[in-house]
Each structure stands twice: as C-alpha cells, then as structure tokens.
Design a protein around this motif. Structure first.
Motif, PDB file in Angstrom:
ATOM      1  N   ALA A  19      51.710  38.388  17.667  1.00  0.00           N
ATOM      2  CA  ALA A  19      50.456  37.453  17.136  1.00  0.00           C
ATOM      3  C   ALA A  19      49.125  38.352  17.156  1.00  0.00           C
ATOM      4  O   ALA A  19      48.485  37.917  15.999  1.00  0.00           O
ATOM      5  CB  ALA A  19      50.259  36.623  18.606  1.00  0.00           C
ATOM      6  N   ARG A  23      49.393  36.986  13.177  1.00  0.00           N
ATOM      7  CA  ARG A  23      49.477  35.612  13.846  1.00  0.00           C
ATOM      8  C   ARG A  23      50.342  34.779  13.115  1.00  0.00           C
ATOM      9  O   ARG A  23      50.994  33.982  13.350  1.00  0.00           O
ATOM     10  CB  ARG A  23      48.280  34.986  14.337  1.00  0.00           C
ATOM     11  CG  ARG A  23      48.374  33.672  15.238  1.00  0.00           C
ATOM     12  CD  ARG A  23      46.977  33.143  15.787  1.00  0.00           C
ATOM     13  NE  ARG A  23      47.079  32.000  16.556  1.00  0.00           N
ATOM     14  CZ  ARG A  23      47.244  32.013  17.866  1.00  0.00           C
ATOM     15  NH1 ARG A  23      47.251  33.084  18.450  1.00  0.00           N
ATOM     16  NH2 ARG A  23      47.344  30.798  18.453  1.00  0.00           N
ATOM     17  N   THR A  26      53.768  35.302  12.801  1.00  0.00           N
ATOM     18  CA  THR A  26      54.470  35.098  14.047  1.00  0.00           C
ATOM     19  C   THR A  26      54.642  33.683  14.442  1.00  0.00           C
ATOM     20  O   THR A  26      55.938  33.212  14.879  1.00  0.00           O
ATOM     21  CB  THR A  26      53.523  35.644  15.209  1.00  0.00           C
ATOM     22  OG1 THR A  26      53.525  37.162  14.912  1.00  0.00           O
ATOM     23  CG2 THR A  26      54.424  35.556  16.420  1.00  0.00           C
ATOM     24  N   LEU A  37      50.761  28.891  19.782  1.00  0.00           N
ATOM     25  CA  LEU A  37      51.540  30.214  19.658  1.00  0.00           C
ATOM     26  C   LEU A  37      52.672  29.831  20.924  1.00  0.00           C
ATOM     27  O   LEU A  37      53.799  29.907  20.893  1.00  0.00           O
ATOM     28  CB  LEU A  37      50.976  31.382  20.296  1.00  0.00           C
ATOM     29  CG  LEU A  37      51.660  32.785  20.692  1.00  0.00           C
ATOM     30  CD1 LEU A  37      52.494  33.098  19.262  1.00  0.00           C
ATOM     31  CD2 LEU A  37      50.625  33.490  21.004  1.00  0.00           C
TER      32      LEU A  37
END
Length: 375
Positions: A19, A23, A26, A37
C-alpha cells in the motif's frame, strides 16, 4: 515486523508495504473496485483465509499508521535533466535518474526537449501514462524545454541552468541524460585495434585482432543488418552477444543475429514492454489498435499492416506483461490481427491473481472495427 513466523503478521506487513509502494495497484489488482484498503484485503482474504481477514485488516492499518508517522528528511535544492536529441534510447536514463534521486529525498526537475515524454519511441497516449506516473510522484516536468547553459558560482560549482527559453533555474546539481557512449579508454591503448564509435567487430563479434572479441555496449558491428544499429546498448542484445562469443570460444561459432526487437523498462510503478516494429509515428502501410483501461494504468497497442494480410508487426504493453516468446512468434509468423486478438490470453504473463484484460481488449476492438470483429 516482517521477520516473523506469524502468518497474520507477515501478511499484514506485506499489505502495508504494498500500500505504501503503490496503493492504487494494491487496491485494484484483484478485482476490487472500491477505495478502502480494508475492503480490498477482505476481498482476497475472505476467500483465502476468512478466519484471519479481520486481524490482517487491523494490523495492516496499525503498521501503516506507524509508517506514516516516521519523519523522512527532505533535501533542499533542485535538479535539472536533459536528453540528447539523436540518441535512440534517450528518455530512459533521465527518468531513472530522477526516480533514484526522488527515492533519496532529492526532488528533481525534469526537462524534456519534446512535446511529450520519449517522443522518439512512445505515441502520445503511452507517454501520457508515463507523465501520470511523474505527476503521482510529484516530479515536475517541463516539455519543449532543453538545457542551454550551466551557470557556475565563484567556486566553480553549478548554481543555476538557463533553458532554451531563457529561464534561469537555481539548482545544486545537473544530470545530463545523453544516452550511452562506449568507454574505449582501454581499447585505445592498443593502436592496432580498429575502433570508431565502438570496437569494430564482424558478424561473429571478432575484432581485427586474432582471438579478440567484443560484446555488449562497446561493440560496433561493421555491417549491421537492415533496420538494426551498429551499436546496440540494450541488456538483451548484450546477453545475446555474450552467447555468440561463448559459442566461438567453445568451438561452435554462430553469427550474431539480434532478431525481433524487444525492450523493457519501468517508469516508477509502470512496467513497459515493446516488441517488434512499434514506431511512435505510423508510416504508410502501418496502423495500430490502442486499448487503455478507463481507470488503471494499463494499456496495450498492437501494430499491424494495413494490407489484406493485417499481419501484426509489434506491441506496446504498459501495466501488463506479455510473454516474449508468444509475441515474437506472432510477429515472425506474420499472424493476422484477428487471430492475435482471439488468442490474446496465450500471451498474458501477469502474476497470479492479477486482473485479466483480454476480454475488454477484444470488446473494444470489436466496437471500433465491427467488420473485423474478433471472437
């Protein structure tokens, strides 16, 4: 935290590091389309290890909070870079240098002679994706700008540069990305060795001296094949030339043949591959089909002949990986565009769990060219 036998902790560290590094990738590489996330982690872990999903989400958030609290000192000053206009590989060295300095807290300013990045090799659409990487990493770029003069101080150190537009830019260091030039210092100590821009070699990479060979960046072919350069400064041609010399040393000499063009690079987090004849500006008789993901930094361009054969001649791939052997075979066998699209999955070389894009590519092609629709 990564040095652990605890699988939950190890997985959490992995998610946190990914991340921090990228990011966007991901979040979205495994089919999740949101921006949280924790939800991206659960999207994977509820299938792979549902009993650990909540714990991994919690620890990942903890590690990210700790990392973001670490103070990273920034170094003052600025950096100016420029590229030589006649170097076929120009562009890569400048951006790699900018990335290395940026990773050490030294913020560069990138000067590019052309209207967009690496205009000698990239069409505008691909260059725009590279520019987005520069923007995301806060690298300022000035296009149509080049270095005119380096200004020094009383101590003989650089204090500023003047551009072709007359603008003065204060800086402490200047990097000149002028391409690769062979280091011939040792070669020139042997007056009988024939040298021009590089060490002159024949098709077997033999010099004019018995039992002396040259390979890699320093070698200059006396008679390069049509469409090839006398000095080829790429990692894969250096490898091929080393293999050619090894055959001669083993008593099984074979001539050096570069074969179908290939190159690869990475612009910050954006991977790039190019195969075959893939020019930035289309000549007569050649066209291309370009597909780009609407939100991700992923794109594919396929070059093909405009005659009835529609033979594929080259590829540009950004943000996705293609199998070298498959692309090379298609180009060598002059495979028609529709056939390539129908078998595009065979060329995919992305890691496991990465999102696949072949269906979207074919769908876009069929919408653009209904008479040529591929299955």
């Amino acid at each position: 935290y990564g040095q652990t036998d605890d699988p939950v902790q190890a997985a959490s560290v992995g998610w946190a590091v990914k991340a921090i590094a990228d990011r966007e990738t991901t979040l979205h590489s495994w089919g999740y389309e949101g921006n949280a996330l924790g939800e991206a982690i659960d999207h994977i872990m509820r299938r792979a290890s549902p009993e650990n999903s909540a714990a991994i989400q919690t620890r990942t958030a903890q590690y990210l909070t700790e990392a973001e609290a670490v103070h990273v000192p920034r170094v003052g000053g600025s950096l100016s870079l420029t590229t030589a206009p006649d170097d076929p590989t120009r562009g890569l060295i400048g951006i790699e240098l900018a990335e290395m300095l940026h990773s050490r807290g030294i913020e560069p300013l990138l000067l590019v002679r052309d209207a967009h990045y690496w205009a000698s090799n990239l069409p505008p659409e691909e260059a725009a994706l590279v520019h987005k990487q520069l923007q995301q990493n806060h690298i300022p770029v000035r296009y149509d700008s080049s270095l005119h003069e380096i200004l020094g101080n009383a101590q003989g150190r650089v204090q500023a540069v003047r551009t072709n537009a007359g603008e003065e830019i204060a800086c402490q260091w200047v990097g000149l990305a002028t391409g690769v030039r062979p280091n011939l210092r040792l070669a020139r100590t042997a007056p009988e060795l024939e040298v021009e821009q590089g060490i002159l070699v024949d098709d077997y990479l033999k010099t004019n001296l018995p039992n002396v060979y040259a390979a890699g960046d320093c070698a200059q072919l006396r008679q390069p094949a049509p469409g090839e350069l006398a000095i080829e400064q790429l990692w894969y041609t250096g490898r091929q030339q080393g293999e050619t010399v090894a055959h001669s040393l083993a008593g099984q000499p074979i001539p050096y043949r570069r074969g179908i063009w290939f190159n690869s690079a990475k612009f910050f987090n954006l991977e790039f591959q190019t195969y075959g004849h893939a020019p930035a500006i289309l000549p007569a008789g050649l066209s291309s089909f370009y597909w780009q993901h609407p939100t991700l930094a992923v794109a594919l361009r396929i070059y093909y002949e405009t005659n009835d054969s529609q033979a594929v001649t080259g590829f540009n791939a950004l943000g996705l990986r293609l199998r070298h052997a498959v692309c090379e075979q298609w180009i060598r066998q002059r495979t028609p565009l529709r056939t390539v699209l129908a078998h595009l999955r065979e060329a995919n070389f992305d890691p496991e769990f990465f999102r696949r894009h072949e269906a979207a590519v074919v769908r876009a092609f069929n919408q653009q060219f209904p008479p040529l629709a591929a299955a």
